[in-house]
Design a protein around this motif. Sequence first.
Motif, PDB file in Angstrom:
ATOM      1  N   ARG A  31      37.733  35.652  36.159  1.00  0.00           N
ATOM      2  CA  ARG A  31      39.091  35.112  36.086  1.00  0.00           C
ATOM      3  C   ARG A  31      39.125  33.741  36.754  1.00  0.00           C
ATOM      4  O   ARG A  31      38.610  33.603  37.866  1.00  0.00           O
ATOM      5  CB  ARG A  31      40.033  36.059  36.830  1.00  0.00           C
ATOM      6  N   THR A  33      40.777  32.166  38.826  1.00  0.00           N
ATOM      7  CA  THR A  33      41.784  32.205  39.892  1.00  0.00           C
ATOM      8  C   THR A  33      41.274  31.498  41.141  1.00  0.00           C
ATOM      9  O   THR A  33      41.939  31.486  42.166  1.00  0.00           O
ATOM     10  CB  THR A  33      42.138  33.666  40.244  1.00  0.00           C
ATOM     11  N   ALA A  65      38.296  34.197  31.825  1.00  0.00           N
ATOM     12  CA  ALA A  65      39.419  35.073  31.448  1.00  0.00           C
ATOM     13  C   ALA A  65      40.746  34.494  31.931  1.00  0.00           C
ATOM     14  O   ALA A  65      41.382  35.010  32.848  1.00  0.00           O
ATOM     15  CB  ALA A  65      39.176  36.475  32.013  1.00  0.00           C
ATOM     16  N   ASP A  66      41.178  33.417  31.268  1.00  0.00           N
ATOM     17  CA  ASP A  66      42.426  32.767  31.710  1.00  0.00           C
ATOM     18  C   ASP A  66      43.654  33.600  31.361  1.00  0.00           C
ATOM     19  O   ASP A  66      44.593  33.677  32.148  1.00  0.00           O
ATOM     20  CB  ASP A  66      42.528  31.339  31.153  1.00  0.00           C
ATOM     21  N   GLN A  68      43.812  36.812  31.204  1.00  0.00           N
ATOM     22  CA  GLN A  68      43.885  37.891  32.208  1.00  0.00           C
ATOM     23  C   GLN A  68      44.350  37.338  33.562  1.00  0.00           C
ATOM     24  O   GLN A  68      45.134  37.978  34.255  1.00  0.00           O
ATOM     25  CB  GLN A  68      42.527  38.578  32.363  1.00  0.00           C
ATOM     26  N   ALA A  69      43.888  36.149  33.915  1.00  0.00           N
ATOM     27  CA  ALA A  69      44.300  35.554  35.201  1.00  0.00           C
ATOM     28  C   ALA A  69      45.811  35.328  35.221  1.00  0.00           C
ATOM     29  O   ALA A  69      46.460  35.454  36.259  1.00  0.00           O
ATOM     30  CB  ALA A  69      43.565  34.239  35.434  1.00  0.00           C
ATOM     31  N   VAL A  80      45.546  28.291  37.281  1.00  0.00           N
ATOM     32  CA  VAL A  80      44.622  28.840  36.276  1.00  0.00           C
ATOM     33  C   VAL A  80      43.935  27.691  35.537  1.00  0.00           C
ATOM     34  O   VAL A  80      42.712  27.687  35.369  1.00  0.00           O
ATOM     35  CB  VAL A  80      45.381  29.787  35.305  1.00  0.00           C
ATOM     36  N   TYR A 154      46.024  45.064  31.523  1.00  0.00           N
ATOM     37  CA  TYR A 154      44.854  44.186  31.382  1.00  0.00           C
ATOM     38  C   TYR A 154      43.548  44.943  31.087  1.00  0.00           C
ATOM     39  O   TYR A 154      42.682  44.405  30.389  1.00  0.00           O
ATOM     40  CB  TYR A 154      44.748  43.165  32.528  1.00  0.00           C
ATOM     41  N   GLN A 158      40.880  43.853  28.318  1.00  0.00           N
ATOM     42  CA  GLN A 158      39.447  43.735  28.635  1.00  0.00           C
ATOM     43  C   GLN A 158      38.601  44.516  27.618  1.00  0.00           C
ATOM     44  O   GLN A 158      37.492  44.111  27.279  1.00  0.00           O
ATOM     45  CB  GLN A 158      39.207  44.249  30.048  1.00  0.00           C
TER      46      GLN A 158
END
Length: 371
Positions: A31, A33, A65-66, A68-69, A80, A154, A158
Amino acid sequence: MLKNHAAYTMRSTQRLGKVNSMKNVILTGDRPTGKLHIGHYVGSLRRRVEMQNSGKFEKIYIMIADAQALTDNFDNPDKVRANITEVALDYLACGLDPKKSTIFIQSHVAELTELTFYYMNLVTLSRLERNPTVKTELKLRNFESSIPMGFLTYPVSQTADITAFKADTVPVGEDQLPMLEQAREIVRSFNNLYGETLIEPKAVLPENKSCLRLPGTDGMAKMSKSLGNCIYLSDSADEIKRKVMGMYTDPNHIKVTDPGDTKNNPTFIYLDAFSKPEHFERYLPEYANLDELKAHYERGGLGDMKVKKFLNAVMQETLEPIRTRREELAKDLPAIWDILYEGSKKAQAVAAETLADVKKAMKIDYFADRK
Ligand code: ATP
Ligand code: MG
């Protein structure tokens, strides 16, 4: 409890040695983050580079995984966005090679969102609420009284990420096991309902137990970007030293002569994860290996300062080449965006094929022959 966990781990994971017989497609990611830290390195990144260079894998997909972030950072899109290139730089600095691995951005593969929508039919709310990693993360983020749907679901998204690339191998840290179990359940439901379409993935965990979930410098159970207890791959030599010297150790090891605990002591866990015999030869020749150093600490007479100085030397030696490569790569950010653009285009084409298979299996491919 422990026994169940062991059985669960056995079922849902695969060690590298057995991977050879598989079809060998990897999907994994991070992610955006924050910058990546040494927990990511030992938990997944180091293994990915080894797998990439082993030549045993047909395809390797590495996802930033933007989307998801954003499920827990929806109010901070700048964070992000800024971390996309940071994560990409960390990847390349560690040895991921865009010629061998497709590095892409999740939000730029729209098919993943569509797959997620169909997979949602195959999961219940109570199943999502039982996910132990999500439970811990909800608590950490104070989301418990008001859970954003995107965050709770999420693990389903995934599953879309993994299955879109027909990945059978997912190198991850231990916190991801419940996600892999969820993915396997969705794949089984899908295949049972609509016919054999999706591949059941397996997690590949680090072989070294200390790397499964590297603790934070503060002694918290997990080093995590969201907890601020990290040594980053990009940290300067001074920052590394300051962080190592300030690390949590055994709080009962007050005098040098006191016997100390090495098991719940992050300095020793980091040494487990990073130190090699040659580090002892170079920086601490009075000990033959880590077992000897641990034994001395446990019986008393070894001070934390000496352990930390050695750990600092090990970390400096490990991180210096990564940091230098990263600084070099950071001089040309447009080149990084080019890599991500090309990777995302490639990934999108592959995911589109899987989505077509899924739609066909679900009997919603009405216009397939008009293409
Ligand atoms: P966030 O706090 O935003 O969730 P994170 O530090 O947990 O960030 P992720 O991007 O969620 O990082 O995780 C990426 C990968 O790194 C996953 O495979 C995860 O299992 C692994 N990983 C993350 N932290 C650790 C750790 N402390 N030890 C081992 N593996 C880790
Ligand atoms: Mg995480």
